[in-house]
Design an enzyme around this catalytic site. Structure first.
Site, short mmCIF file in Angstrom:
data_model
loop_
_atom_site.label_atom_id
_atom_site.label_comp_id
_atom_site.label_asym_id
_atom_site.label_seq_id
_atom_site.Cartn_x
_atom_site.Cartn_y
_atom_site.Cartn_z
N HIS A 108 -0.88 -4.78 18.97
CA HIS A 108 -0.33 -4.44 17.65
C HIS A 108 0.37 -3.08 17.77
CE1 HIS A 108 -0.14 -3.22 13.42
NE2 HIS A 108 -0.29 -4.50 13.13
N CYS A 166 0.86 -1.18 0.00
CA CYS A 166 0.00 0.00 0.00
C CYS A 166 0.90 1.23 0.00
CB CYS A 166 -0.92 0.00 1.22
SG CYS A 166 -0.02 0.16 2.80
N THR A 212 -6.01 1.20 11.14
CA THR A 212 -6.17 1.41 9.69
C THR A 212 -6.49 0.14 8.93
OG1 THR A 212 -3.77 1.20 9.38
CG2 THR A 212 -4.66 3.44 9.60
N HIS A 222 4.06 1.72 11.14
CA HIS A 222 2.95 1.62 12.11
C HIS A 222 2.92 2.79 13.09
CE1 HIS A 222 4.12 -2.62 11.08
NE2 HIS A 222 2.84 -2.66 10.79
N GLU A 253 0.72 -0.57 15.82
CA GLU A 253 -0.04 0.62 15.40
C GLU A 253 -0.98 1.07 16.51
OE1 GLU A 253 -3.70 1.83 12.49
OE2 GLU A 253 -2.22 0.45 11.63
#
Length: 282
Positions: free
Chosen positions: A125, A12, A165, A75, A127
């Site tokens: 995680h 991405c 996200t 992240h 992020e």
């Protein structure tokens, strides 16, 4: 046999930007560190390590660093980690995905406006840990529908709901609906990036139309794990692999239609290797 490769498979924007940033800095001949793996793909991290890039695994390793360039992973990190890098006199290059930076700003402002923050995401995680670290508000992480149903506000203040996200878009909608039924007032910001929504929608569509589905990505990649879950619901014969070496073609018949998708941290060359292997062997 037909092999369908998702157009949205692979890097991405945020991941591509972060990886390119590290390779550019390596080319300048400086000592480069990343705080945590730059992305969740073992093959990319291994290649960077071979080029001299060192991954800082924790805060203690960062504290002991006296010189060099530290690149913040895609992240993102907690605000205090970023300050620590700068205060130690290290060169700090922020490769945080812009979509993640947007969430940092939202939750920071939510705390300043005396709101309670709810994050739809995976606890643990990086992020999500980074997002929590940018607000001084009471913050709760919800990963499942059951957790959302059991949630009770800890304060009398309005709620600000955001999302990791790469969170499952449908699950986020379900969580928001649960909060609306509870009558919690506040704001809802859909912070799932467009690339994630597009990738999940396309993967679901392909998986529903093929006999075998292959999902490619690192085992620690949250967005790849969600792709696998989505595809598995549509196609029972869904396989999760990291590289072509993990692909067992004995489970695939020569007349099967095969779908292929990949997480946001999967390089194009790995996707192409899997595609060629399926076509050539079957």
């Amino acid at each position: 046999m037909e092999v369908v490769v998702a157009k949205s498979a692979g890097f991405c924007f945020g991941v591509k930007r972060a990886v390119e940033t590290v390779y550019e800095e390596v080319g300048k001949g400086k000592k480069i560190y990343t705080y945590g793996p730059i992305i969740h793909n073992e093959e990319v991290v291994k290649d960077l390590e071979e080029k001299g890039v060192v991954v800082l695994e924790n805060e203690e390793q960062l504290k002991n660093l006296k010189e060099g360039t530290v690149i913040i992973r895609s992240h993102g990190v907690e605000q205090r980690i970023q300050k620590m890098i700068e205060e130690q006199g290290l060169e700090c290059i922020d490769a945080t995905c812009p979509f993640v930076k947007r969430i940092h700003k939202i939750v920071k402002e939510a705390g300043e406006n005396n709101m309670e923050v709810v994050i739809a995401g995976n606890a643990g995680h990086p992020e999500v840990e980074g997002i929590v670290g940018w607000t001084n508000a009471t913050a709760t992480i919800l990963e499942t529908i059951e957790e959302a149903k059991a949630f009770e506000k800890k304060t009398n203040t309005p709620v600000c709901i955001v999302s990791q996200t790469t969170f499952n878009y449908k699950k986020f909608q379900d969580i928001v609906e649960i909060f609306e039924k509870k009558g919690y007032n506040g704001s809802v910001v859909n912070t799932i990036c467009n690339a994630t929504e597009e990738r999940q929608t396309e993967a679901r569509k392909i998986a529903a139309s093929v006999d075998v589905m292959i999902v490619i990505g690192g085992k620690s990649s949250s967005n790849t794990q969600k792709l696998f879950e989505i595809c598995k619901k549509e196609c029972e014969n869904t396989y999760y692999i990291q590289t072509v070496k993990d692909l067992d073609l004995s489970d695939i018949k020569s007349n099967d239609n095969v779908g292929i998708t990949a997480g946001a941290s999967t390089p194009n060359n790995i996707i192409e290797e899997v595609q060629k292997n399926v076509r050539n062997e079957l």
